[in-house]
Design an enzyme around this catalytic site. Structure first.
Site, PDB file in Angstrom:
ATOM      1  N   GLY B  18      -5.301   2.479  19.881  1.00  0.00           N
ATOM      2  CA  GLY B  18      -5.263   1.032  20.134  1.00  0.00           C
ATOM      3  C   GLY B  18      -3.911   0.480  19.690  1.00  0.00           C
ATOM      4  CE  LYS B  43      -7.696   6.666  25.837  1.00  0.00           C
ATOM      5  NZ  LYS B  43      -7.252   5.403  25.268  1.00  0.00           N
ATOM      6  CB  THR B  97     -12.276  -3.807  11.949  1.00  0.00           C
ATOM      7  OG1 THR B  97     -11.697  -2.592  12.392  1.00  0.00           O
ATOM      8  CG2 THR B  97     -12.841  -4.588  13.124  1.00  0.00           C
ATOM      9  CE1 TYR B 159      -0.474  -8.340   2.549  1.00  0.00           C
ATOM     10  CE2 TYR B 159       0.424  -9.799   4.215  1.00  0.00           C
ATOM     11  CZ  TYR B 159      -0.408  -8.764   3.865  1.00  0.00           C
ATOM     12  OH  TYR B 159      -1.160  -8.150   4.833  1.00  0.00           O
ATOM     13  CD  GLU B 209     -11.485 -15.724  -0.004  1.00  0.00           C
ATOM     14  OE1 GLU B 209     -10.250 -15.736   0.077  1.00  0.00           O
ATOM     15  OE2 GLU B 209     -12.221 -15.388   0.938  1.00  0.00           O
ATOM     16  CG  HIS B 247     -11.311 -14.736   4.349  1.00  0.00           C
ATOM     17  ND1 HIS B 247     -10.705 -14.757   3.115  1.00  0.00           N
ATOM     18  CD2 HIS B 247     -10.452 -14.115   5.182  1.00  0.00           C
ATOM     19  CE1 HIS B 247      -9.524 -14.166   3.208  1.00  0.00           C
ATOM     20  NE2 HIS B 247      -9.345 -13.777   4.448  1.00  0.00           N
TER      21      HIS B 247
END
Lengths: 394, 290
Positions: B18, B43, B97, B159, B209, B247
């Site tokens: 992908g 594949k 994902t 980050y 969070e 989220h």
């Protein structure tokens, strides 16, 4: 995704859950016909909006009118529907602006002996769905949980097995139910848990759940919402979506692949990543400002998405300044800088724009902005950005 | 030392053919990760970025000796992909994902927890041990080898924290993105346990969070079991109740899962809480010197 009570009840009826006969109506005339069809003598006219507290809520245009009312004739059904339909229902959950009612549900009455609460949710700590019941029906469950948690009883279940009979019996014992009501409860509770799993619900609530004078269990109200991530495997639910119940800007953002939540402040935010977007709102508040929104453009936003994001932000009349906060990871700062200039040209800005770029290709990105001649306030770090945008918004 | 992954970790990518799978496989290879192959059903026999593609994880493991996987398959097939990796004997499963149905994760979680494998994610940026192994989508260059263990429910906010730490001269042992979904494979507590046991890790930064009670549970664990300095930040103090903040797991429901409750629990456990997202790195420094 949320659906209306009458839609949730249709799903429950198909699953074998006992609900009362009812008909949805969009006009007062349809409401009167519904009364006749149901045959009275007592029916209930219920405003259909995606928010709770309807029974205690009031119609803004007719302050005497509640969102749920008992009627005893077709004429009365028509009059009540006339006061509710097309008008604004304000409840504890809608906020002061309320919600326009486009449909009412006319439902047959029943003989209530006892009211209970029943809900199915995901217990995130246990990582399993949980059925919760309480003897305190018709009351807000949050209130019960806070004040008298001992009145809530729980049973976790495995989605592939479903709720088991011994769990139902135990819950019934705790609720003080006996005799044929236990058989009725077995069917009712198991079916609810099965629907919760099969339809990928995120919440199912029957409040109140009613025990009738002859010991049957009936869902008097029904609230259902679904896991947005699972909608791809439920084409049958698509037609139940009522976009008029959702915030137009949020719907528009979702269509563009953006995650947007409208707030009440005056500083628009455009950020990549949900955690950073929440933190950006937090730091604006910390420095005395008020965020107008949450907006996550995601990890790989393109020029079209950024342009659409600006259109949505500037479409909010409250917005007096905009803060762009990008930490380039996979997304390069050069990409976002170019997209920003493109959007700036297409959308046309009338409020100050503060930009903070960091991460991949940041020097090149900053250079693109600096050389563009566009009037942008640049910021060095998060704190600097927050201070500058708060000052710019006035 | 580090936790979960190191220079010897042999990684495959499920969904390598992908667009995202190939792009990030390339990124991991460039970082120096020992990528050994990929899997896409149908594949098998192809080559992507010079790596062999297999039809099944079982074959990939047999032919390459892979012991870790990075999953990029579409959300509808992620549960199947995770369990395929588990059944093939992969010990470190990182699911990037986003958008996996929560009901799928209920049974995936039970299967994974009953095994000796570790699942990180889904809906996460991945895991990185700086200068050794990167499995995921984070920009490798911002990381520096060092002493701080980092765990987070977010991507770009992580980050930001890494950036602050690196700028303060504090590098990282391992950074783990737990994922933003209501049910994820690895909890803060799992990682506190690992970081506490890791000799190289001298301090721990936790980024939480709104939504759920994972931070409160972690705070209780830290109080009892963690002797290393701990700093934390909670995103979403201004988030309105009942709204999903990007989220799937970031939602205050029924008045539960607010930032205020979490901050209070963290402070009660003597954890240094950063008031501002700009203060995460400095909070680690404060925790280390107090």
């Amino acid at each position: 995704m949320k659906i209306h009570e009458f839609q949730a009840k249709q799903i429950l009826r198909e699953a074998g859950v006992m609900v009362l006969p009812g008909v949805a109506a969009r006009t007062p005339e349809e409401a009167a016909q519904a009364y006749q069809q149901l045959g009275g003598p007592v029916c209930v006219v219920k405003a259909q909006i995606h928010a709770g507290g309807r029974g205690k809520g009031t119609i803004k245009e007719h302050p005497q009118q509640r969102g749920v009312q008992l009627v005893k004739s077709a004429d009365e059904a028509r009059q009540v529907a006339e006061r509710i339909l097309g008008n604004t229902l304000v409840t504890i959950q809608t906020g002061p602006e309320g919600k326009t009612v486009n449909q009412v549900f006319v439902e047959a009455g029943c003989n209530i002996a006892r009211e209970l609460y029943l809900g199915v949710v995901l217990d995130r700590a246990e990582k399993k769905p949980v059925l919760m019941v309480s003897s305190e029906g018709g009351v807000e469950i949050e209130k019960v949980a806070a004040e008298t948690p001992e009145k809530i009883f729980k049973a976790h279940f495995d989605p592939s097995i479903g709720l088991m009979s011994h769990q139902v019996r135990t819950l019934c014992w705790r609720l003080g139910l006996s005799g044929k009501t236990i058989r009725s409860a077995d069917k009712f509770m198991k079916a609810l848990c099965r629907v919760y799993v099969e339809k990928d619900c995120s919440l199912m609530e029957v409040n109140p759940l009613v025990i009738t004078a002859d010991g049957e269990i009936v869902a008097l109200d029904a609230k259902m919402s679904f896991d947005d991530n699972a909608l791809f495997r439920h084409k049958e639910l698509e037609s139940l979506r009522d976009l008029s119940e959702e915030n137009p800007a949020e719907v528009r953002a979702a269509q563009a692949g953006l995650s947007y939540v409208q707030m009440e402040g005056n500083i628009g935010c455009l950020v990549n990543g949900a955690g950073l977007a929440m933190s950006t709102m937090d730091i604006i508040k910390l420095h005395g400002g008020d965020p107008a929104n949450f907006l996550d453009v995601g990890g790989g936003a393109n020029t079209e998405q950024v342009t659409e994001a600006f259109r949505i932000l500037l479409g909010d009349k409250n917005v007096k300044a905009v803060l762009v906060n990008i930490f380039g990871g996979i997304m390069r700062c050069t990409t976002i800088a170019n997209a920003l200039l493109e959007a700036y040209k297409t959308v046309g800005f009338n409020v100050p724009l503060v930009v903070r770029l960091e991460g991949t290709e940041v020097k090149e990105g900053r250079k693109i902005l600096a050389e563009s001649g566009v009037d942008i306030i640049t910021a060095d770090d998060l704190t600097d950005a927050a201070k500058k945008v708060v000052a710019a918004a006035g | 030392m580090s936790i979960l992954v190191n220079k010897d970790t042999k990684v495959i990518c499920q969904g390598i053919t992908g667009k995202a799978g190939e792009f990030h496989t390339k990124g991991c290879l460039e970082y120096g990760t020992k990528m050994v192959g990929g899997v896409t059903p149908g594949k098998g026999g192809e080559k992507i970025q010079g790596l062999p593609v297999f039809d099944t994880v079982a074959e990939a493991v047999e032919k390459t000796g892979a012991n870790a996987t990075m999953i990029f398959v579409p959300a509808a097939f992620t549960a199947d992909a995770i369990l395929e990796a588990l059944d093939a004997g992969i010990k470190t499963i990182v699911a990037i994902t986003e958008g996996v149905p929560v009901m799928d994760m209920v049974y995936v979680y039970q299967r994974v927890r009953a095994s000796d494998a570790v699942l990180v994610g889904p809906n996460c940026p991945g895991v990185i041990t700086p200068e050794e192994c990167k499995i995921g989508i984070m920009p490798g260059y911002i990381h520096k080898r060092g002493k701080v263990g980092l765990m987070s429910r977010s991507g770009t906010l992580t980050y930001e924290a890494v950036w602050q730490l690196s700028n303060l001269g504090l590098g990282q042992t391992t950074c783990v993105g737990l994922g933003g979904d209501p049910i994820v494979g690895t909890s803060f507590i799992d990682l506190f346990q690992r970081f506490q046991a890791d000799d190289e890790t001298e301090a721990i930064l936790m980024i939480g969070e709104i939504g759920g009670t994972a931070e409160e549970e972690a705070a209780a664990y830290v109080k009892e079991h963690v002797t290393k300095p701990v700093a934390a930040f909670i995103a979403g103090r201004t988030a309105p109740p009942g709204k999903r903040m990007g989220h799937a797991g970031a939602i205050i429901s029924g008045g539960k899962g607010t930032a205020a409750e979490k901050v209070a629990a963290l402070q009660a456990a003597n954890i240094e809480v950063a008031e501002s997202p700009a203060d995460m790195g400095a909070a680690v420094k404060r925790a280390m010197t107090r």
